[in-house]
Design an enzyme around this catalytic site. Structure first.
Site, PDB file in Angstrom:
ATOM      1  CG  HIS A  56      -2.231  -0.803   1.058  1.00 42.25           C
ATOM      2  ND1 HIS A  56      -2.698  -1.466   1.967  1.00 42.25           N
ATOM      3  CD2 HIS A  56      -2.525  -1.635   0.038  1.00 42.25           C
ATOM      4  CE1 HIS A  56      -3.568  -2.341   1.468  1.00 42.25           C
ATOM      5  NE2 HIS A  56      -3.722  -2.426   0.362  1.00 42.25           N
ATOM      6  CG  HIS A  89      -2.020  -6.213   1.901  1.00 46.99           C
ATOM      7  ND1 HIS A  89      -1.949  -5.725   0.250  1.00 46.99           N
ATOM      8  CD2 HIS A  89      -1.522  -5.312   2.671  1.00 46.99           C
ATOM      9  CE1 HIS A  89      -1.196  -4.744   0.633  1.00 46.99           C
ATOM     10  NE2 HIS A  89      -0.930  -4.282   1.701  1.00 46.99           N
ATOM     11  CB  CYS A 111       3.701 -10.327   4.461  1.00 49.66           C
ATOM     12  SG  CYS A 111       4.558 -10.217   6.031  1.00 49.66           S
ATOM     13  CD  GLU A 141      -3.024  -8.451   7.761  1.00 54.18           C
ATOM     14  OE1 GLU A 141      -2.983  -8.996   8.822  1.00 54.18           O
ATOM     15  OE2 GLU A 141      -2.226  -7.538   7.675  1.00 54.18           O
ATOM     16  CB  THR A 178      -0.098  -8.308  10.501  1.00 55.66           C
ATOM     17  OG1 THR A 178       0.035  -7.720   9.142  1.00 55.66           O
ATOM     18  CG2 THR A 178      -0.188  -9.659  10.153  1.00 55.66           C
ATOM     19  CB  CYS A 208       4.254  -7.915  11.676  1.00 55.56           C
ATOM     20  SG  CYS A 208       4.378  -6.197  10.933  1.00 55.56           S
ATOM     21  CB  SER A 236      -0.381   2.610   4.385  1.00 52.78           C
ATOM     22  OG  SER A 236       0.769   1.951   4.985  1.00 52.78           O
ATOM     23  CB  SER A 237      -3.491  -0.758   7.978  1.00 52.16           C
ATOM     24  OG  SER A 237      -3.922  -0.814   9.187  1.00 52.16           O
ATOM     25  CB  SER A 280       4.186   0.132   2.624  1.00 49.62           C
ATOM     26  OG  SER A 280       3.146   0.828   2.998  1.00 49.62           O
TER      27      SER A 280
END
Length: 332
Positions: A56, A89, A111, A141, A178, A208, A236-237, A280
Site C-alpha cells: 500500500h 496482504h 508476507c 489482509e 498484523t 508484526c 496503508s494501515s 511500505s
C-alpha cells in the site's frame, strides 16, 4: 511558543530540529513483495499482473507500473495463461482456487507473517473454535484471513463491538490483523478476556514486529515534537496508525505521500519535527522530506533508533533463481 512563519524562520536563521524515528520505512515483507514483482518482470517480461496493490504505497505501485506491472482488482481482469502475483496482504482460498482453475501462473507475494495468521485461522477453526478476528473491515489482509474459515470467524474492530457479541459458544479464540495499533488492540483484547473468560489466546501476538517497532520508535520522539510527519499512503494501515498514535498523544501529525504534500502552514511555529515512514514507504521518500524541510530554513537531523531490524524473508522458489539468500524463512 511564538507563532513564527516559515519565511521568518528563513530570515531569522532559526534552526529546526528533525527527529528521525528508527526503525522506519520498508519492512522485510514489503521488500520481499517488491522484489518478487521485479524478478517476475525480469524473468517473464512485461506484463506481469498483480492482484491489488503489491504493497500500500502510491510511489511503489507507480514505479512498478512504469516497468510493466499491471495492477488489477480481481482475477477476472487477468488474461488466461498470464503471470499473476498475489499482494503482500494475502488472499483467500477462494482466490487461490480461481487462479488454479484458470491455469494462471501464480507467484505468491503474501508476507510470511500474514501467512502465519492464515494458518492459525485454519487450525483454530478446524478444532471447532469460533475465531474472533480483530481488524479493519474491508482491508485486504482482513478479507483474506476471513476467507480461510468464513463460517467460523467473526470480525470486530472495537471493544464496544466485542461487548455486543452474542455468541454462546465458550470455545473462542482470537487473531489480529498484523498492522493494527498496539495500544488500541490491547483494549479490544481486554474486552475479549472479560467477555469470554475461557478465551484461547495465541502463543504469540499477530501484530508484526515492523508495525510494533515503528510505533514504539515514534512514541520515543513524540514528546519532543511540535509536529509529526508520517510518510505513507492513505490506504496503508500501519501508516495511518502512526498518525493516530501521535494525535492521540496530543502532537499534531500529518500523513504525506511525498515531500510535495507538505504545506508551509504546518511548519509555522514548529521548531522540532518528528519524522517517520510507514512499513511500505520507500526510504528515499523520507530522505526527500528532509531535503524539502531544509528549504524552509536551516535544520539539524537526529536519528533516534530504538531497535535494529535484521529480519529477512526468503523469496518463493518461482522467482528465486540462482540468487543467494541468507536462509529460508524468518531470521532476526
Amino acid at each position: 511558543m511564538a507563532d513564527v512563519s516559515s519565511d521568518e524562520y528563513v530570515q531569522n536563521g532559526v534552526t529546526r530540529r528533525i527527529l528521525l524515528a528508527g526503525p522506519r520505512s520498508f519492512c522485510a515483507g514489503v521488500e520481499r513483495a517488491i522484489e518478487i514483482v521485479e524478478r517476475a518482470l525480469e524473468s517473464r517480461g512485461a506484463p506481469v499482473y498483480v492482484r491489488k496493490q503489491i504493497v500500500h504505497n502510491v510511489s511503489v505501485v507507480d514505479d512498478l507500473a512504469g516497468r510493466g506491472a499491471v495492477f488489477v482488482e480481481e482475477l477476472e481482469e487477468v488474461p488466461d495463461g498470464s503471470t499473476v502475483v498475489f499482494s503482500a496482504h494475502g488472499v483467500s482460498p477462494a482466490v487461490r482456487e480461481e487462479a488454479e482453475e484458470r491455469g494462471l501462473d501464480v507467484i505468491d507475494g503474501t508476507c510470511p507473517l500474514v501467512a502465519k495468521v492464515h494458518a492459525k485461522a485454519r487450525r483454530y477453526a478446524a478444532r471447532g473454535d469460533t475465531v474472533v478476528l480483530i481488524g479493519h473491515a474491508g482491508h485486504e489482509e482482513v478479507e483474506g484471513t476471513l476467507g480461510e474459515a468464513p463460517e467460523s470467524m467473526v470480525l470486530v474492530q472495537t471493544a464496544e463491538e466485542v461487548r455486543e457479541l452474542s455468541m454462546a459458544d465458550p470455545q473462542v479464540s482470537y487473531l489480529t490483523q498484523t498492522t493494527l495499533g498496539v495500544d488500541e488492540t490491547a483494549e479490544v483484547v481486554d474486552a475479549l478476556r472479560e467477555r469470554f473468560p475461557l478465551l484461547y489466546e495465541p502463543p504469540s501476538e499477530d501484530i508484526c514486529y515492523a508495525t510494533t517497532n515503528r510505533q514504539n520508535a515514534l512514541k520515543a520522539i513524540i514528546p519532543e515534537a511540535d509536529l509529526v510527519l508520517v510518510v505513507g499512503s492513505a490506504n496503508s494501515s500501519n501508516s495511518v496508525r502512526l498518525v493516530e498514535l501521535s494525535r492521540y498523544a496530543g502532537t499534531p501529525a500529518e500523513l504525506i505521500d511525498t515531500a510535495e504534500d507538505i504545506r508551509p502552514e504546518w511548519l509555522e511555529g514548529v521548531r522540532t519535527i518528528g519524522l517517520t515512514g510507514g512499513a511500505s514507504a520507500p526510504p528515499a521518500l523520507v530522505e526527500g522530506v528532509v531535503s524539502a524541510l531544509s528549504a524552509h530554513g536551516p535544520v539539524t537531523v537526529e536519528e533516534r533508533e530504538i531497535a535494529r531490524e535484521t529480519v529477512y524473508f526468503d523469496l518463493p522458489s518461482a522467482v528465486r533463481g540462482d540468487a543467494p539468500r541468507p536462509a529460508d524463512g524468518l531470521s532476526s
